[in-house]
Design an enzyme around this catalytic site. Structure first.
Site, PDB file in Angstrom:
ATOM      1  N   SER A   1     -11.950 -17.529 -21.869  1.00  0.00           N
ATOM      2  CA  SER A   1     -10.993 -17.894 -20.818  1.00  0.00           C
ATOM      3  C   SER A   1     -11.257 -19.303 -20.310  1.00  0.00           C
ATOM      4  CB  SER A   1     -11.095 -16.914 -19.654  1.00  0.00           C
ATOM      5  OG  SER A   1     -10.372 -17.430 -18.549  1.00  0.00           O
TER       6      SER A   1
ATOM      7  N   TYR B   1     -10.389  -1.918   0.039  1.00  0.00           N
ATOM      8  CA  TYR B   1      -9.169  -1.401  -0.577  1.00  0.00           C
ATOM      9  C   TYR B   1      -9.332   0.078  -0.906  1.00  0.00           C
ATOM     10  CZ  TYR B   1      -5.123  -1.019  -3.634  1.00  0.00           C
ATOM     11  OH  TYR B   1      -3.936  -0.624  -4.197  1.00  0.00           O
TER      12      TYR B   1
ATOM     13  N   ASP C   1       1.504  -3.797  -9.601  1.00  0.00           N
ATOM     14  CA  ASP C   1       1.220  -5.093 -10.227  1.00  0.00           C
ATOM     15  C   ASP C   1       1.439  -5.046 -11.741  1.00  0.00           C
ATOM     16  OD1 ASP C   1       0.449  -5.510  -7.653  1.00  0.00           O
ATOM     17  OD2 ASP C   1      -1.698  -5.608  -8.069  1.00  0.00           O
TER      18      ASP C   1
ATOM     19  N   HIS D   1       0.832  -1.214   0.000  1.00  0.00           N
ATOM     20  CA  HIS D   1       0.000   0.000   0.000  1.00  0.00           C
ATOM     21  C   HIS D   1       0.868   1.266   0.000  1.00  0.00           C
ATOM     22  CE1 HIS D   1      -4.131  -1.718   0.479  1.00  0.00           C
ATOM     23  NE2 HIS D   1      -3.383  -2.776   0.752  1.00  0.00           N
TER      24      HIS D   1
ATOM     25  N   GLY E   1      -8.112 -15.294  -6.983  1.00  0.00           N
ATOM     26  CA  GLY E   1      -8.427 -14.595  -5.744  1.00  0.00           C
ATOM     27  C   GLY E   1      -7.364 -14.728  -4.670  1.00  0.00           C
TER      28      GLY E   1
ATOM     29  N   GLY F   1      -4.490 -13.026  -4.554  1.00  0.00           N
ATOM     30  CA  GLY F   1      -3.693 -11.814  -4.367  1.00  0.00           C
ATOM     31  C   GLY F   1      -2.346 -11.889  -5.057  1.00  0.00           C
TER      32      GLY F   1
HETATM   33  C1  GLA Z   1      -2.932  -4.567  -4.789  1.00  0.00           C
HETATM   34  C2  GLA Z   1      -2.880  -3.381  -5.731  1.00  0.00           C
HETATM   35  C3  GLA Z   1      -1.476  -2.778  -5.764  1.00  0.00           C
HETATM   36  C4  GLA Z   1      -0.983  -2.489  -4.358  1.00  0.00           C
HETATM   37  C5  GLA Z   1      -1.173  -3.693  -3.445  1.00  0.00           C
HETATM   38  C6  GLA Z   1      -0.847  -3.398  -2.015  1.00  0.00           C
HETATM   39  O1  GLA Z   1      -2.132  -5.598  -5.278  1.00  0.00           O
HETATM   40  O2  GLA Z   1      -3.247  -3.766  -7.041  1.00  0.00           O
HETATM   41  O3  GLA Z   1      -1.460  -1.627  -6.558  1.00  0.00           O
HETATM   42  O4  GLA Z   1      -1.596  -1.348  -3.843  1.00  0.00           O
HETATM   43  O5  GLA Z   1      -2.496  -4.177  -3.503  1.00  0.00           O
HETATM   44  O6  GLA Z   1       0.505  -3.115  -1.872  1.00  0.00           O
END
Ligand code: GLA
Length: 406
Positions: free
Chosen positions: A71, A228, A178, A38, A128, A130
């Site tokens: 997909s 978020y 990301d 974050h 899902g 992360g």
């Molecule tokens: C997600 C978001 C990123 C980042 C992370 C936390 O993956 O897509 O941009 O903010 O959470 O670090």
């Protein structure tokens, strides 16, 4: 999954044969963030690496300006069809909003080919968890369509456009981490990225006799979920208050020292803790990158643990499952560090584990988690990978072209 199976499915789904010579295969990786959570949308630093788990696209050009996408990871039984000239129109709440949002942004900037494309997507990232399956779909789509006759897209621009697609159309206020690492990752390297200037440095992942283990809590998280975006708003609030004293463009431009002297400016205790996490996490990330390059895994691991505590207590994005996983990991001799990775509220942890402790780590975490949470976690001992590019086969260790060179 094998490549010939993927080709057979392509022919079945799109009902065509004889186009084998025009098929092209692309790959965009998922990511694991080692530290720096974050901080990206707060103008700070992150230290992620690209994974050998990600999303593949098998494509063949069309001549009529239409697109069909399918997909293997989604429930739809028919391809989703739309016009390349108007990709966002009618985008549903299903997975297609990610590629369609990217195509919409590319279209606005005149970066799309005129001919359409048939695309078969196949991902081997757990859903899902992360690990950025959505960013990998976005980057893959932009790259594959760019490669299908549009002007060549710069990879940094690609990352920026994919983030814009997610912020403006999908509606998640994510930072650029990301999309950046999926575009520009490198095998055996982590990227230290300044998310404000996009300056970046590759840090060698020298982990002698040590393994990077990703542990999936199997508790799905949902980034689009309001939490978020709520954190994003809380950070905006903290910045607005601190700007009364500091002339800064982003929270992470404030040093830990300055913040400690001025934290009282923020009366709301929750907002104060949010700012504290972001500012101290940025410092931890910079320090961690130095320790990684020095090969000080012990010091690096301690910063990972501190990062988790900060996410748990100050930013409050952890959850019981993540806390159980990290607590169990920390109890094992030979674990340098362990923390939740990604957006939070579920997903995965990342742990640095000495090879001779790997089996004890897995056993301890699996048994402890099963007895406290009621179902087992999943472990991935994955490898790092280069960023997006055209690949010759699903085996990423084979020769590839058009991918990042050192
Ligand atoms: C997600 C978001 C990123 C980042 C992370 C936390 O993956 O897509 O941009 O903010 O959470 O670090």
């Amino acid at each position: 999954m094998t490549q010939s199976k993927l080709t057979t499915i392509f022919e079945q789904v799109f009902g065509i044969s004889g186009r084998e010579n025009e098929l092209r295969l692309f790959y965009a990786p998922g990511r694991v963030n080692l530290i720096g959570e974050h901080t990206d949308y707060n103008g700070g630093h992150v230290l992620p690496c690209a994974l050998s788990m990600g999303t593949y696209a098998l494509t063949a050009p069309r001549t009529d300006g239409a697109c069909r996408i399918f997909s293997l990871n989604a429930p739809e039984v028919e391809p989703i069809t739309f016009l390349l000239a108007d990709p966002w129109n009618g985008a549903e709440t299903n997975w297609s909003r990610y590629p369609r949002a990217v195509l919409s942004i590319l279209g606005e900037r005149g970066l799309l080919p005129e001919r359409g494309l048939d695309v078969l997507y196949y991902g081997n990232l757990p859903a899902g968890a992360g690990l950025s399956s959505s960013a990998s779909i976005e980057v893959l789509t932009g790259y594959a369509f760019g490669a299908a006759g549009g002007p060549k897209i710069d990879l940094v621009e690609l990352a920026k456009m994919c983030r814009a697609a997610e912020n403006d159309l999908v509606g998640v206020k994510c930072g650029i981490m990301d999309q950046f690492v999926s575009s520009l990752g490198r095998r055996e390297r982590a990227i230290l990225l300044n998310c404000e200037t996009l300056e970046h440095r590759y840090c060698k992942l020298a982990l002698p006799q040590t393994t990077l283990v990703i542990t999936n809590s199997n508790k799905p998280h949902s980034l689009a979920a309001s939490s978020y975006n709520q954190r994003w708003r809380e950070c905006e609030t903290a910045l607005a208050i601190l700007r009364r004293k500091f002339e800064v463009s982003a929270l992470c431009r404030i040093s830990g020292y300055d913040f400690s002297l001025s934290a009282d400016l923020i009366e709301d205790e929750v907002i104060r803790r949010r700012a504290k996490h972001v500012i101290t996490e940025n410092q931890r990330t910079l320090e961690a990158s130095v320790l990684l390059e020095l090969g000080d895994l012990k010091g690096f691991g301690q910063l990972m643990n501190a990062s988790h505590v900060s996410m748990r207590d100050d930013f409050e994005i952890s959850c019981r499952e993540m806390d159980v996983l990290t607590r169990l990991a920390w109890s094992v001799d030979g674990v340098y560090g362990s923390r939740m990775t990604g957006g939070g509220f579920g997903g995965c942890t990342v742990s640095l584990v000495r090879d001779d402790a790997l089996e004890t780590f897995k056993r301890t975490v699996e048994q402890g988690y099963l007895s406290e949470i009621g179902y087992p976690p999943t472990f991935y001992v994955t490898e790092t990978s280069d960023g997006v590019g055209r690949v010759q086969s699903l085996d990423l260790t084979s020769a590839s072209d058009e991918r990042n060179d050192d």
